[in-house]
Design a protein around this motif. Structure first.
Motif, PDB file in Angstrom:
ATOM      1  N   LYS A   1      27.623  39.571  99.623  1.00 57.14           N
ATOM      2  CA  LYS A   1      27.611  38.200  99.124  1.00 57.14           C
ATOM      3  C   LYS A   1      27.494  38.198  97.597  1.00 57.14           C
ATOM      4  O   LYS A   1      28.193  37.452  96.905  1.00 57.14           O
ATOM      5  CB  LYS A   1      26.451  37.434  99.748  1.00 57.14           C
TER       6      LYS A   1
ATOM      7  N   GLN B   1      33.644  35.508  92.003  1.00 54.48           N
ATOM      8  CA  GLN B   1      34.099  34.165  92.387  1.00 54.48           C
ATOM      9  C   GLN B   1      34.894  33.444  91.297  1.00 54.48           C
ATOM     10  O   GLN B   1      35.947  32.882  91.567  1.00 54.48           O
ATOM     11  CB  GLN B   1      32.885  33.332  92.764  1.00 54.48           C
TER      12      GLN B   1
ATOM     13  N   HIS C   1      33.032  31.515 103.627  1.00 53.27           N
ATOM     14  CA  HIS C   1      32.322  31.449 102.346  1.00 53.27           C
ATOM     15  C   HIS C   1      33.269  31.027 101.221  1.00 53.27           C
ATOM     16  O   HIS C   1      32.939  30.178 100.396  1.00 53.27           O
ATOM     17  CB  HIS C   1      31.720  32.827 102.045  1.00 53.27           C
TER      18      HIS C   1
ATOM     19  N   GLU D   1      34.319  27.423 101.369  1.00 53.31           N
ATOM     20  CA  GLU D   1      33.259  26.543 100.857  1.00 53.31           C
ATOM     21  C   GLU D   1      33.296  26.482  99.341  1.00 53.31           C
ATOM     22  O   GLU D   1      32.745  25.585  98.729  1.00 53.31           O
ATOM     23  CB  GLU D   1      31.888  27.059 101.318  1.00 53.31           C
ATOM     24  N   ASN D   2      33.939  27.489  98.741  1.00 59.19           N
ATOM     25  CA  ASN D   2      34.056  27.518  97.289  1.00 59.19           C
ATOM     26  C   ASN D   2      35.481  27.177  96.847  1.00 59.19           C
ATOM     27  O   ASN D   2      35.997  27.738  95.870  1.00 59.19           O
ATOM     28  CB  ASN D   2      33.636  28.888  96.768  1.00 59.19           C
TER      29      ASN D   2
ATOM     30  N   GLY E   1      26.634  32.618 108.850  1.00 59.76           N
ATOM     31  CA  GLY E   1      27.010  32.774 107.445  1.00 59.76           C
ATOM     32  C   GLY E   1      27.062  34.231 107.045  1.00 59.76           C
ATOM     33  O   GLY E   1      26.761  35.126 107.838  1.00 59.76           O
ATOM     34  N   LEU E   2      27.423  34.447 105.808  1.00 60.10           N
ATOM     35  CA  LEU E   2      27.544  35.810 105.306  1.00 60.10           C
ATOM     36  C   LEU E   2      26.169  36.480 105.191  1.00 60.10           C
ATOM     37  O   LEU E   2      26.056  37.690 105.148  1.00 60.10           O
ATOM     38  CB  LEU E   2      28.244  35.779 103.945  1.00 60.10           C
TER      39      LEU E   2
END
Lengths: 99, 791
Positions: A27, A34, A65, A68-69, B198-199
């Motif tokens: 993550k 990102q 993930h 979501e971004n 989730g991650l």
């Protein structure tokens, strides 16, 4: 997990080695890259001979993930996998494309 | 008289008792490092269970010993006081004694058994919410509901986990879902995003819901091919089902809510049964090969046989997985091993274990277990310094021993690394010279890694002097031989004062391998694909005689060659067709063959002792046409003809000498704004950097290449060139060693570059220069680069 960007698309390569890694580490890596990711991210699902169920699960979690971004995620897999994944509802979540 | 069933029960008990003792030992070690009352109670419970089960064995000694241990622990349990050192020793030695007694009992009870977890045993149905008639909670298109009504069928939403076994091959897992289609109409499918973890979570599940139309009870679908619905909702049922769930479902729900025994999810299967299954799967692969070969002449039948072909491949893949065991099985022994060795040598050692979930074929694990134990003992005994010495050197008092396993491609890579004193290269070199393994001229040009390689030499391993001075050596030849017999390899790296690292790589499983089938005379042989580097058509004009060796000029490189027919019959081949370039621990060499058949996947069968002793065969196999062939051991062949690595190097050296008097051939690449070239003799090839993992180890950077970890070279550390984060790697090989250079871009491969003007300094990483279109290309010396930039 490695990434590079080319022609407005970012390529994110997953491998079975990523399954051994700590999730927090993955993550953090995603967060660190990102801002460099293009709006469209191509998520490559490992090498043909090494793709495990766990890798698909990891890819789905990463795709979620990224979505979501505000990234559009396409899952890139070999044709045989694409054919197997298509009827299982992946078209609705991810755009599939044969490599 | 004892019945076979009684033997089976005893074998079951012995295996279970071993598990309990292993867990008890872990408890003792944890209690020793930190006392927890709960841990003490768990230890008591484990020993109590062992004692309780001993009645099965009818062995009074085991019963008595277990009872004594239990009494000792009961006293500690009453006071909840930490175990004293003598109590700890007593319990550990008691556990050891129990193990020994169990081992002696096992001879009567049968072979050891291992755990397997078939998917079928892992069924679960949770959160059942079957309803009469139409469920009001789920919205579905009215056309689906209408269809269910008109056809008198049941409409349901079933959710299953696509990644139930995270380690399973994805194709195999996905194909399992095809069984859903049997007798069922799938109206739609979707990933349940609302249920995805989730991650942050370690949960590797991909819940997927299917809208299905079934003629009868949808719960039956759960029974098909081990698919278990995690969630099932009946949306519409034409035939009203009872308000309550069917009894069968009830009982299963109850089992989930109140799990009683973990045994329900596991079956204990004898290793012998698994070996027979693997053998049968191998036979099936062989028969499949033969069948498909015959069908090849008829395209229609060949297509029809495709299904059998893929089914047998899947069968083989799944069966092979059964014998895979997590390395945890072996790693569990390490805390005790490290504790005892550290205590015996009066040292402090911190053990770090990583990657214990990596799986390895049980047979291979058995082969390498003892060598790994030997290496760990060596690391503590000779590598890690005493606390006083460490503190004097500015190191922490406790040494660190890291044991790490990783799965890379089809290989399991195991690293054992300590932060001790490292190898004494000078002493090793002196010993090697004293034993005539290397002359003083060559000794001067050896790199530290090359010197470290001598510790694997059998001549050195028996000399105590070398062991005392270098801190390594005893039995290391056996360690290497063990890894090689398992189809793997091992290398050592060491930095004086900083520590030593052993990197071993071996295939995850060895039973079924792909082989080249080659012909020499009237005999056929199999060469494992993993040992074959290249196959070239044989050109007689490329053969030359150098000293006592016959060599072959292959793209300016000279390879020692061995005539395969002559090796076995003493008669030279009449008509050589091909040259197979193979690898061995002594480097690359060529095997000349007369002909070549189709490559095949073959089941490796062990050889009888007499054939094994010849040292040229790794096993035997039965081919598609039912004939038997021996599998060649490329390392054994190199050893049998005394092909020395220094011999290979000296031959290769002459090839490099040739590059200065003719047009230069090499790979030209750009880095930091300058152009560089590597001679073709070093087999330069370009790879995307993103394909391989990089890491820093003992202060050196390495790339995990397909063949294992190789050094990563950044030219700015050797030459006055600006640093660049190049996207490519130029991989090159020299004298059996491989390394990677970071590059910005590969420019071209040329065989018509002007001759190289040689540099004056033989120790410089710059071999020479050539000029093309007014641009200077710096030609690098592969040898000097591999030696870390200084020869």
């Amino acid at each position: 997990m490695n990434y590079f960007s080319k022609k407005g698309q970012s390529h994110l390569h997953l491998s079975v080695d990523d399954l051994q890694k700590d999730r927090e580490q993955l993550k953090n890596y995603l967060v660190s890259i990102q801002d460099h990711l293009e709006p469209v991210v191509l998520l490559h699902l490992g090498d043909a001979e090494e793709t495990t169920s766990g890798l698909l699960a990891l890819a789905v979690a990463i795709a979620r993930h990224l979505k979501e971004n505000d990234r559009t995620v396409k899952l890139i897999a070999e044709q045989e996998l694409v054919d197997l994944l298509r009827p299982l509802g992946f078209e609705r979540m991810l755009e599939l494309k044969a490599s | 008289m004892r019945l076979p069933e009684q033997d089976a029960i005893r074998a079951e008990f012995v295996t279970e008792a071993r598990d309990l003792l292993m867990r008890a030992e872990e408890c003792v070690l944890r209690l020793e490092s930190q006392f927890e009352p709960g841990e003490l109670l768990e230890l008591f419970r484990l020993i109590h269970t062992v004692k309780g089960n001993t009645s099965m064995l009818g062995n009074p000694e085991i019963g008595k010993l277990a009872h004594s241990l239990e009494t000792e622990l009961d006293n500690a349990r009453q006071t909840l006081a930490p175990l004293s050192l003598s109590q700890t020793e007593l319990v550990l030695s008691g556990i050891d004694r129990l193990r020994t007694l169990l081992d002696s009992h096992e001879g009567d009870a049968g072979k050891p058994v291992e755990r397997v977890a078939p998917a079928a045993a892992n069924r679960s149905i949770a959160n059942q919410k079957a309803d009469n008639g139409v469920s009001k909670k789920i919205k579905v298109a009215s056309r689906h509901l209408e269809r269910a009504r008109s056809e008198g069928k049941t409409l349901s939403l079933i959710t299953v986990n696509l990644a139930r076994d995270p380690a399973a091959d994805l194709r195999t897992s996905l194909r399992a879902f095809e069984s859903l289609w049997n007798g069922t109409t799938v109206l739609g499918a979707m990933i349940r995003e609302d249920r995805l973890s989730g991650l942050d979570s370690t949960d590797l599940s991909v819940p997927c819901s299917f809208l299905i139309l079934t003629p009868g009870d949808p719960t039956e679908i759960a029974e098909i091919n081990s698919l278990s619905p995690d969630h099932l909702q009946v949306i519409y049922s034409a035939a009203p089902v009872p308000t309550n769930l069917p009894a069968e479902v009830h009982s299963r729900v109850e089992r989930i809510d109140h799990p009683k025994k973990t045994e329900e999810t596991h079956l204990r299967v004898s290793v012998a049964v698994i070996d027979r299954l693997i053998n049968l799967a191998g036979e099936a692969v062989g028969a499949r090969n033969e069948f498909m070969q015959k069908l090849r002449k008829d395209p229609v039948l060949f297509r029809a046989g495709g299904r059998i072909n893929s089914l047998i491949t899947r069968l083989q893949e799944e069966v092979m997985r059964v014998r895979l065991q997590p390395l945890r099985v072996f790693f569990q022994r390490l805390p005790r091993l490290v504790r005892d060795t550290a205590a015996a040598t009066q040292k402090e050692v911190r053990l770090v274990i990583l990657g214990d979930s990596v799986e390895l074929d049980k047979r291979l694990l058995d082969t390498i277990a003892d060598p790994l134990v030997h290496m760990i003992r060596n690391a503590i005994d000779h590598g890690i310094e005493s606390s006083a010495e460490r503190l004097q050197k500015g190191k922490p008092a406790a040494g660190t021993l890291e044991v790490k396993a990783q799965l890379m491609g089809g290989n399991v890579v195991i690293q054992i690394e300590d932060d001790g004193r490292g190898l004494n290269h000078r002493a090793i070199l002196q010993a090697a010279e004293a034993h005539g393994l290397v002359d003083s001229v060559r000794a001067a040009s050896l790199s530290p890694d090359e010197i470290a390689e001598f510790i694997f030499h059998s001549g050195l391993s028996t000399k105590s002097k070398v062991t005392e001075t270098s801190g390594r050596g005893v039995g290391m030849d056996v360690v290497r031989t063990s890894f090689e017999s398992a189809g793997g390899s091992i290398v050592v790296r060491s930095q004086p004062g900083a520590g030593t690292q052993f990197i071993a790589s071996l295939p995850q499983t060895l039973s079924i391998i792909t082989c080249l089938i080659v012909r020499a005379g009237s005999q056929r042989f199999a060469i494992p694909q993993m040992n074959a580097v290249e196959l070239v058509r044989f050109d007689p004009s490329a053969v030359a005689q150098m000293s006592s060796a016959t060599v072959y000029r292959l793209r300016s490189r000279l390879l020692p060659i061995i005539d395969l027919k002559q090796l076995f019959t003493d008669e030279p081949s009449e008509k050589i067709g091909f040259l197979v370039v193979v690898r061995s621990e002594r480097g690359l060499y060529g095997l000349t063959i007369e002909g070549l058949d189709n490559p095949e996947e073959i089941l490796v069968k062990p050889l009888g002792r007499q054939l094994q002793e010849i040292g040229l065969y790794a096993g035997a196999a039965v081919l598609a046409d039912s004939s038997a062939v021996p599998i060649l051991d490329t390392g054994g062949i190199a050893r049998s003809v005394n092909l020395s690595s220094s011999g290979i190097d000296s031959v290769a050296q002459s090839a490099e000498d040739a590059i200065t008097d003719a047009a230069f051939a090499g790979l030209v690449f750009q880095y930091g704004g300058s152009e560089f070239a590597l001679p073709v003799e070093s087999f330069p090839r370009v790879e995307k950097r993103t394909r391989y993992q990089e890491e820093s180890s003992l202060g050196k950077e390495v790339v995990h290449y397909t063949s294992g970890p190789i050094p990563l070279i950044r030219l700015e550390s050797l030459l006055p060139v600006p640093a660049s984060d190049g996207a490519f790697l130029v991989i090159f090989t020299r004298g059996g060693r491989t390394a990677a250079i970071v590059a910005d871009e590969a420019l071209r491969v040329g065989n018509d570059l002007p001759p190289v003007e040689l540099g004056l300094d033989p120790g410089s990483p710059i071999l020479g220069r050539c000029v093309v279109d007014s641009r200077t290309i710096v030609v690098l010396s592969p040898e000097v680069l591999l030696n870390g930039g200084a020869s």
